[in-house]
Design an enzyme around this catalytic site. Structure first.
Site, mmCIF file in Angstrom:
data_model
loop_
_atom_site.group_PDB
_atom_site.id
_atom_site.type_symbol
_atom_site.label_atom_id
_atom_site.label_comp_id
_atom_site.label_asym_id
_atom_site.label_seq_id
_atom_site.Cartn_x
_atom_site.Cartn_y
_atom_site.Cartn_z
ATOM 1 N N SER A 35 102.477 65.479 53.866
ATOM 2 C CA SER A 35 102.058 64.631 52.269
ATOM 3 C C SER A 35 103.607 65.036 51.557
ATOM 4 C CB SER A 35 100.966 64.862 52.067
ATOM 5 O OG SER A 35 101.759 64.035 50.815
ATOM 6 N N HIS A 54 103.946 62.805 56.497
ATOM 7 C CA HIS A 54 102.624 61.628 56.142
ATOM 8 C C HIS A 54 102.805 60.642 55.150
ATOM 9 C CE1 HIS A 54 98.598 60.193 54.972
ATOM 10 N NE2 HIS A 54 98.430 60.365 53.727
ATOM 11 N N ASP A 103 102.563 58.608 51.562
ATOM 12 C CA ASP A 103 101.187 57.798 50.795
ATOM 13 C C ASP A 103 101.903 57.607 50.206
ATOM 14 O OD1 ASP A 103 99.002 59.635 50.850
ATOM 15 O OD2 ASP A 103 100.109 61.533 50.235
ATOM 16 N N HIS A 143 100.169 56.302 54.642
ATOM 17 C CA HIS A 143 98.247 55.782 54.409
ATOM 18 C C HIS A 143 99.155 54.711 53.374
ATOM 19 C CE1 HIS A 143 95.168 57.271 51.210
ATOM 20 N NE2 HIS A 143 95.475 55.803 52.524
ATOM 21 N N MET A 178 98.379 52.849 49.988
ATOM 22 C CA MET A 178 96.756 51.990 49.099
ATOM 23 C C MET A 178 98.191 51.346 48.551
ATOM 24 S SD MET A 178 96.327 56.237 48.148
ATOM 25 C CE MET A 178 97.523 57.162 49.078
ATOM 26 N N MET A 196 89.695 59.981 52.931
ATOM 27 C CA MET A 196 90.104 61.278 52.013
ATOM 28 C C MET A 196 89.124 61.730 51.403
ATOM 29 S SD MET A 196 92.756 59.546 51.104
ATOM 30 C CE MET A 196 92.756 60.544 49.822
ATOM 31 N N ASP A 231 92.281 63.743 53.862
ATOM 32 C CA ASP A 231 93.801 63.890 53.166
ATOM 33 C C ASP A 231 93.043 64.384 51.548
ATOM 34 O OD1 ASP A 231 96.049 63.519 51.388
ATOM 35 O OD2 ASP A 231 95.737 61.622 52.103
#
Length: 231
Positions: A11, A36, A38, A69, A71, A140, A182
């Site tokens: 990440s 990864h 975020d 990912h 969000m 998560m 994660d």
């Protein structure tokens, strides 16, 4: 992506943003299987990170899949922008999409792997209606929004519950759906996370706190050594 194919996703939320391209190159060369991202919008979660232009800028620094990912809310437009920027995997929170089936179709029709993300308090009920359009489930193990949090112990049962649902689906269809975890994953718990049924492990601070390509390799190698002990 069969269950026993273990992958380490680094990440970049914990990387040095002032030298993000070289960081991604270094962690890729150190053995990370995925990179990864975020992506936070300061709306769905209380933080703001980076957008598709950053993904496009760092894409030349790695040949590894970029795992995004989201969000964010809404989902569809940003998903397409990240796909055009070079992403290979897009996951999103079902409650952030106005039409989950349409969003999954949009991602898959664009040539990307697609997945759903479940917060610690989000039930797995969405899987009843979406397994035919997902390639992975991201669970998560912290509440999303910030890096460096501690792993929630309740996640282990959720991984087992999710694995049971996906294995039952695989028996009927021969489609094997991965489980990605994660939040707070480190050498001390990665084997237990895998034993519960996960096969993709997101690690940010656990890797990037090592501060060098050699350090990243040592951490990733330690992950693999512990995963190798699992029967």
């Amino acid at each position: 992506m069969p269950n026993k194919t273990y992958r380490i996703a680094a990440s970049v939320l914990s990387a040095d943003f002032a030298r993000l391209g070289p960081e991604i190159r270094d962690v890729s060369e150190a053995g990370a299987d995925w990179i990864h991202f975020d992506v936070m919008d300061n709306h769905y979660v209380p933080n703001l990170t980076f957008g598709p232009m950053v993904c496009e800028a760092v894409r030349p620094y790695t040949n590894q899949p970029i795992d995004v990912h989201l969000m964010v809310e809404p989902v569809d437009e940003l998903a397409l922008k990240f796909i055009h920027a070079g992403a290979n995997i897009i996951t999103f929170h079902p409650e952030a999409s106005k039409h989950v089936d349409r969003t999954l179709s949009l991602i898959r029709d664009s040539g990307c792997h697609a997945g759903l993300v479940f917060n610690p308090a989000t039930p797995l009920d969405w899987l009843t209606y979406t397994c035919n359009k997902i390639d992975l489930v991201l669970l998560m193990s912290v509440n999303p929004g910030f890096g460096g949090q501690h792993f929630l112990q309740s996640t282990f049962q959720k991984i087992r519950d999710c694995r049971a649902i996906l294995d039952a689906y695989a028996e009927k269809t021969d489609r094997h759906i991965s489980i990605e975890v994660d939040g707070g994953v480190k050498a001390a718990n990665i084997a237990e996370v895998a034993a519960a049924g996960a096969n993709i492990f997101v690690a940010g601070s656990a890797i990037f706190e090592a501060k060098s390509k050699e350090g990243y390799k040592q951490v990733i190698d330690s992950f693999r050594e512990r995963l190798g002990r699992i029967a």
